[in-house]
Design an enzyme around this catalytic site. Structure first.
Site, PDB file in Angstrom:
ATOM      1  N   LYS A 239       0.867  -1.184   0.000  1.00 31.48           N
ATOM      2  CA  LYS A 239       0.000   0.000   0.000  1.00 31.48           C
ATOM      3  C   LYS A 239       0.899   1.227   0.000  1.00 31.48           C
ATOM      4  O   LYS A 239       2.076   1.143   0.374  1.00 31.48           O
ATOM      5  CB  LYS A 239      -0.861  -0.004   1.279  1.00 31.48           C
ATOM      6  CG  LYS A 239      -2.115   0.823   1.193  1.00 31.48           C
ATOM      7  CD  LYS A 239      -3.313   0.019   0.750  1.00 31.48           C
ATOM      8  CE  LYS A 239      -4.565   0.862   0.696  1.00 31.48           C
ATOM      9  NZ  LYS A 239      -5.757   0.074   0.378  1.00 31.48           N
TER      10      LYS A 239
ATOM     11  N   GLY B 100     -20.424   6.930   5.931  1.00 29.26           N
ATOM     12  CA  GLY B 100     -19.584   7.373   4.814  1.00 29.26           C
ATOM     13  C   GLY B 100     -20.211   6.926   3.505  1.00 29.26           C
ATOM     14  O   GLY B 100     -20.231   5.731   3.203  1.00 29.26           O
ATOM     15  N   VAL B 101     -20.763   7.896   2.744  1.00 33.55           N
ATOM     16  CA  VAL B 101     -21.368   7.522   1.460  1.00 33.55           C
ATOM     17  C   VAL B 101     -20.516   8.080   0.318  1.00 33.55           C
ATOM     18  O   VAL B 101     -20.967   8.905  -0.473  1.00 33.55           O
ATOM     19  CB  VAL B 101     -22.849   7.957   1.320  1.00 33.55           C
ATOM     20  CG1 VAL B 101     -23.780   6.832   1.704  1.00 33.55           C
ATOM     21  CG2 VAL B 101     -23.165   9.209   2.106  1.00 33.55           C
ATOM     22  N   GLY B 102     -19.277   7.605   0.259  1.00 29.31           N
ATOM     23  CA  GLY B 102     -18.348   8.012  -0.787  1.00 29.31           C
ATOM     24  C   GLY B 102     -18.425   7.083  -1.985  1.00 29.31           C
ATOM     25  O   GLY B 102     -19.493   6.530  -2.296  1.00 29.31           O
ATOM     26  N   ASN B 103     -17.289   6.901  -2.634  1.00 30.00           N
ATOM     27  CA  ASN B 103     -17.244   6.132  -3.887  1.00 30.00           C
ATOM     28  C   ASN B 103     -17.864   4.747  -3.774  1.00 30.00           C
ATOM     29  O   ASN B 103     -18.688   4.357  -4.585  1.00 30.00           O
ATOM     30  CB  ASN B 103     -15.783   5.970  -4.331  1.00 30.00           C
ATOM     31  CG  ASN B 103     -15.228   7.256  -4.875  1.00 30.00           C
ATOM     32  OD1 ASN B 103     -15.933   7.989  -5.570  1.00 30.00           O
ATOM     33  ND2 ASN B 103     -13.988   7.550  -4.547  1.00 30.00           N
ATOM     34  N   VAL B 104     -17.450   3.987  -2.764  1.00 33.45           N
ATOM     35  CA  VAL B 104     -17.951   2.610  -2.645  1.00 33.45           C
ATOM     36  C   VAL B 104     -19.393   2.609  -2.153  1.00 33.45           C
ATOM     37  O   VAL B 104     -20.273   1.966  -2.740  1.00 33.45           O
ATOM     38  CB  VAL B 104     -17.066   1.782  -1.678  1.00 33.45           C
ATOM     39  CG1 VAL B 104     -17.661   0.388  -1.494  1.00 33.45           C
ATOM     40  CG2 VAL B 104     -15.631   1.687  -2.191  1.00 33.45           C
ATOM     41  N   ALA B 105     -19.645   3.326  -1.069  1.00 32.39           N
ATOM     42  CA  ALA B 105     -20.948   3.210  -0.420  1.00 32.39           C
ATOM     43  C   ALA B 105     -22.084   3.766  -1.283  1.00 32.39           C
ATOM     44  O   ALA B 105     -23.222   3.305  -1.181  1.00 32.39           O
ATOM     45  CB  ALA B 105     -20.915   3.885   0.940  1.00 32.39           C
ATOM     46  N   TYR B 106     -21.783   4.740  -2.130  1.00 32.62           N
ATOM     47  CA  TYR B 106     -22.840   5.254  -3.003  1.00 32.62           C
ATOM     48  C   TYR B 106     -23.372   4.115  -3.891  1.00 32.62           C
ATOM     49  O   TYR B 106     -24.582   3.945  -4.052  1.00 32.62           O
ATOM     50  CB  TYR B 106     -22.300   6.413  -3.856  1.00 32.62           C
ATOM     51  CG  TYR B 106     -23.369   7.024  -4.728  1.00 32.62           C
ATOM     52  CD1 TYR B 106     -24.312   7.881  -4.195  1.00 32.62           C
ATOM     53  CD2 TYR B 106     -23.439   6.707  -6.087  1.00 32.62           C
ATOM     54  CE1 TYR B 106     -25.314   8.420  -4.991  1.00 32.62           C
ATOM     55  CE2 TYR B 106     -24.438   7.240  -6.882  1.00 32.62           C
ATOM     56  CZ  TYR B 106     -25.365   8.101  -6.335  1.00 32.62           C
ATOM     57  OH  TYR B 106     -26.367   8.625  -7.124  1.00 32.62           O
TER      58      TYR B 106
HETATM   59  N1  LIG Z   1     -12.518   2.268  -3.313  1.00 33.66           N
HETATM   60  C1  LIG Z   1     -12.357   0.959  -3.258  1.00 33.66           C
HETATM   61  O1  LIG Z   1     -12.456   0.247  -4.271  1.00 33.66           O
HETATM   62  C2  LIG Z   1     -12.084   0.313  -1.923  1.00 33.66           C
HETATM   63  C3  LIG Z   1     -11.741  -1.050  -1.899  1.00 33.66           C
HETATM   64  C4  LIG Z   1     -11.568  -1.662  -0.669  1.00 33.66           C
HETATM   65  C5  LIG Z   1     -11.688  -0.934   0.508  1.00 33.66           C
HETATM   66  N2  LIG Z   1     -12.005   0.389   0.435  1.00 33.66           N
HETATM   67  C6  LIG Z   1     -12.133   1.104   1.691  1.00 33.66           C
HETATM   68  O2  LIG Z   1     -13.496   1.555   1.808  1.00 33.66           O
HETATM   69  C7  LIG Z   1     -13.544   2.809   2.472  1.00 33.66           C
HETATM   70  C8  LIG Z   1     -14.249   3.833   1.582  1.00 33.66           C
HETATM   71  O3  LIG Z   1     -13.544   3.952   0.366  1.00 33.66           O
HETATM   72  P1  LIG Z   1     -14.019   4.967  -0.767  1.00 33.66           P
HETATM   73  O4  LIG Z   1     -13.176   4.702  -1.946  1.00 33.66           O
HETATM   74  O5  LIG Z   1     -15.503   4.925  -0.883  1.00 33.66           O
HETATM   75  O6  LIG Z   1     -13.571   6.341  -0.111  1.00 33.66           O
HETATM   76  P2  LIG Z   1     -14.259   7.780  -0.265  1.00 33.66           P
HETATM   77  O7  LIG Z   1     -13.247   8.754   0.231  1.00 33.66           O
HETATM   78  O8  LIG Z   1     -14.848   7.973  -1.609  1.00 33.66           O
HETATM   79  O9  LIG Z   1     -15.478   7.689   0.766  1.00 33.66           O
HETATM   80  C9  LIG Z   1     -15.326   7.757   2.135  1.00 33.66           C
HETATM   81  C10 LIG Z   1     -16.422   8.678   2.665  1.00 33.66           C
HETATM   82  O10 LIG Z   1     -16.373   8.654   4.089  1.00 33.66           O
HETATM   83  C11 LIG Z   1     -16.600   9.959   4.558  1.00 33.66           C
HETATM   84  N3  LIG Z   1     -16.086  10.065   5.932  1.00 33.66           N
HETATM   85  C12 LIG Z   1     -14.800  10.177   6.353  1.00 33.66           C
HETATM   86  N4  LIG Z   1     -14.751  10.202   7.702  1.00 33.66           N
HETATM   87  C13 LIG Z   1     -16.038  10.108   8.130  1.00 33.66           C
HETATM   88  C14 LIG Z   1     -16.649  10.068   9.405  1.00 33.66           C
HETATM   89  N5  LIG Z   1     -15.943  10.157  10.536  1.00 33.66           N
HETATM   90  N6  LIG Z   1     -17.999   9.935   9.482  1.00 33.66           N
HETATM   91  C15 LIG Z   1     -18.737   9.851   8.348  1.00 33.66           C
HETATM   92  N7  LIG Z   1     -18.215   9.892   7.116  1.00 33.66           N
HETATM   93  C16 LIG Z   1     -16.888  10.004   7.004  1.00 33.66           C
HETATM   94  C17 LIG Z   1     -15.908  10.870   3.556  1.00 33.66           C
HETATM   95  O11 LIG Z   1     -16.405  12.181   3.595  1.00 33.66           O
HETATM   96  C18 LIG Z   1     -16.238  10.154   2.242  1.00 33.66           C
HETATM   97  O12 LIG Z   1     -17.442  10.619   1.661  1.00 33.66           O
HETATM   98  C19 LIG Z   1     -12.090   3.147   2.815  1.00 33.66           C
HETATM   99  O13 LIG Z   1     -11.782   2.686   4.103  1.00 33.66           O
HETATM  100  C20 LIG Z   1     -11.282   2.352   1.785  1.00 33.66           C
HETATM  101  O14 LIG Z   1      -9.981   2.046   2.224  1.00 33.66           O
HETATM  102  C21 LIG Z   1     -12.204   1.025  -0.738  1.00 33.66           C
HETATM  103  C1  LIG Z   2      -8.567  -1.721  -5.418  1.00 34.14           C
HETATM  104  C2  LIG Z   2      -7.461  -2.037  -4.494  1.00 34.14           C
HETATM  105  C3  LIG Z   2      -6.216  -2.244  -5.250  1.00 34.14           C
HETATM  106  C4  LIG Z   2      -7.256  -0.993  -3.448  1.00 34.14           C
HETATM  107  C5  LIG Z   2      -8.433  -0.808  -2.538  1.00 34.14           C
HETATM  108  N1  LIG Z   2      -8.432   0.536  -2.029  1.00 34.14           N
HETATM  109  C6  LIG Z   2      -8.425  -1.800  -1.395  1.00 34.14           C
HETATM  110  O1  LIG Z   2      -8.210  -1.458  -0.254  1.00 34.14           O
HETATM  111  O2  LIG Z   2      -8.672  -2.968  -1.602  1.00 34.14           O
END
Ligand SMILES: NC(=O)c1ccc[n+]([C@@H]2O[C@H](COP(=O)([O-])OP(=O)(O)OC[C@H]3O[C@@H](n4cnc5c(N)ncnc54)[C@H](O)[C@@H]3O)[C@@H](O)[C@H]2O)c1
Ligand SMILES: CC(C)C[C@H](N)C(=O)O
Length: 369
Positions: A80, A180-186
C-alpha cells in the site's frame, strides 16, 4: 516508532520513503509480503496529523492487502502507499508523476491503484511514468475505477452475513446504517435500495449525504449518531478503527458488514463482537471486490468474468463463518487462518527453483511498455 523492529514483528519486506520538494510529494510505500506475487494495493492521500500516523496507516493497510489478496485466491502480495496531503487542495500533476517514478523504481514489486483520496485521473498521471499502476481509465485497456466492483462484493458478502445472523440472505425490509457515502458506499446503497433495504446514512461531507438522500430516499443522521441508531446492519464505509470500546457498547446492529479497511481498532474488539453474538464479516474478505476486479487485468480484462469472481465473496464469507463455527473462533481469526494457510502452502511449494520466473502481472506490464 522503532521501524525496523515493527517491520520484523509483522514480517514486512520493505518500506520506502519518497519526497519531491518541488511538487510537495511526501509519500510512503510499504511492501508487506510478496510470497504470492507482486504487492498490489492502492494509494491513499490523506492530511495525516503526523508522519507517524501516516506510517502506522500504511503499515496496517499493506498487511491487510496481503491477507485480502491471499484469502481472495489472487496471485498477488500485499502493499500500500500513502501520500501525505489534503486531496482536495494539495494535488498537482508533478506530484503524481514524481510518485509514479518512485513506483517504477521498484520494478514491479509494488503495483498501485485507487484508495481514499485518489482518483482515476491521478492513476492516469502515475501511468505517464510507470506501467505498474492499475485502475487507470478504460481507454488505456484498464478496468477503471474499482469502487463499483468493491461495492458489489460488499453487497454479496453482506447477504452472506445476513444469512448467518437472520437465517435468510434477503435484505428486503432490513435497515442498514451506512457510515460514509463516498465512492464505494454510493454504489452499495444502490444495490441495497434495489433490494428493498431501508437506508440510514451519514457523512462528514454534506454533499455526499444529499446525493444519497436524493437517489435512494435514505434517512440522514449526524456522524456521532450512526453507531446508536436502530438498525439490523452497521456498514462502516469511511475510515478504519470505528469498531472500538466506545462504539461497540452503542451498537444495536446484529451484523457488521462494510467496505472500510481495518474496521477493528484492535484484535480484541473482534473477540468482543464474537462474545456478544454480533456477526462480523471480516473487512478484507468483504471489501476485496476492487482488487479482484483489477486483478482480472492479468487475463486481458473481461468485465463479466471479473464480476463473477467478485460475486464469489458471498462464498468466501460463508467459508469464514463455517471455520469460525467448526473451530469455535471469532470470524476475524477464521479469515486470518484461511489467508495464512494459503500463503504458507504456496510458500512451501515455491522452494522449487524455476529459471526466469516472472509473475503474470509484471509480464503484462513489461509488454505494454
Ligand atoms: N474504493 C475501493 O475500491 C475500496 C476497496 C476496498 C476498501 N475500500 C475502503 O473503503 C472505504 C471507503 O472507500 P471509498 O473509496 O468509498 O472512499 P471515499 O473517500 O470515496 O469515501 C469515504 C467517505 O467517508 C466519509 N467520511 C470520512 N470520515 C467520516 C466520518 N468520521 N464519518 C462519516 N463519514 C466520514 C468521507 O467524507 C467520504 O465521503 C475506505 O476505508 C477504503 O480504504 C475502498
Ligand atoms: C482496489 C485495491 C487495489 C485498493 C483498494 N483501495 C483496497 O483497499 O482494496
Amino acid at each position: 516508532m522503532n521501524l525496523l523492529e515493527t517491520m520484523q514483528q509483522s514480517d514486512y519486506e520493505e518500506v520506502v520513503f519518497c519526497q519531491d520538494r518541488q511538487s510537495g510529494l511526501k509519500a510512503i510505500i510499504a511492501i508487506h509480503d510478496t510470497t504470492l506475487g507482486p504487492a498490489l494495493g492502492g494509494t491513499r492521500m490523506w492530511a495525516y496529523a503526523s508522519e507517524e500516523a501516516a506510517l502506522t496507516d500504511v503499515l496496517r493497510l499493506s498487511r491487510g492487502m496481503t491477507y485480502k489478496n491471499a484469502v481472495s485466491g489472487l496471485n498477488l502480495g500485499g502493499g500500500k502507499a500513502v501520500i501525505i496531503g489534503n486531496p482536495k487542495a494539495d494535488k498537482n500533476e508533478a506530484m503524481f508523476r514524481a510518485f509514479g517514478r518512485y513506483i517504477q523504481g521498484l520494478n514491479g514489486r509494488y503495483i498501485t491503484a485507487e484508495d481514499v483520496g485518489t482518483t482515476e485521473d491521478d492513476m492516469n498521471l502515475i501511468h505517464e511514468e510507470t506501467e505498474y499502476v492499475t485502475g487507470v481509465s478504460e481507454t488505456y485497456g484498464s478496468s477503471g475505477n474499482p469502487s463499483p466492483a468493491t461495492a458489489y462484493g460488499v453487497y454479496q458478502g453482506m447477504k452472506a452475513a445476513a444469512l448467518e445472523a437472520f437465517g435468510t440472505d434477503s435484505l428486503e425490509g432490513r435497515t442498514v446504517a451506512v457510515q460514509g457515502v463516498g465512492n464505494v458506499a454510493y454504489h452499495l446503497c444502490s444495490y441495497l435500495h434495489q433490494e428493498g433495504a431501508r437506508l440510514i446514512v451519514t457523512d462528514i461531507d454534506k454533499e455526499a449525504v444529499r446525493r444519497a438522500l436524493e437517489a435512494y430516499g435514505a434517512k440522514a443522521v449526524s456522524p456521532e449518531d450512526i453507531y446508536s441508531v436502530a438498525c439490523d446492519i452497521y456498514a462502516p464505509c469511511a475510515l478504519g478503527a470505528t469498531v472500538n470500546d466506545q462504539t461497540i457498547s452503542q451498537l444495536k446492529a446484529r451484523v457488521i458488514a462494510g467496505a472500510a479497511n481495518n474496521q477493528l481498532q484492535e484484535a480484541r474488539h473482534g473477540d468482543l463482537l464474537y462474545e456478544l453474538g454480533i456477526v462480523y464479516a471480516p473487512d478484507y474478505v468483504l471489501n476485496a471486490g476492487g482488487v479482484i476486479h483489477i486483478a482480472d487485468e492479468l487475463n486481458g480484462y473481461n468485465r463479466e468474468r471479473a464480476y463473477k469472481k467478485v460475486g464469489e465473496i458471498y462464498r468466501n464469507i460463508r467459508r469464514v463463518f463455517e471455520i469460525s463455527a467448526e473451530q469455535g473462533i471469532p470470524s476475524y481469526l477464521a479469515a486470518d487462518r484461511l489467508a495464512e494457510e494459503r500463503i504458507a502452502g504456496l510458500h512451501a511449494s515455491r522452494r522449487t527453483f524455476l529459471q526466469n520466473e516472472q509473475h503474470a502481472l509484471s509480464r503484462r506490464a513489461v509488454s505494454r511498455g
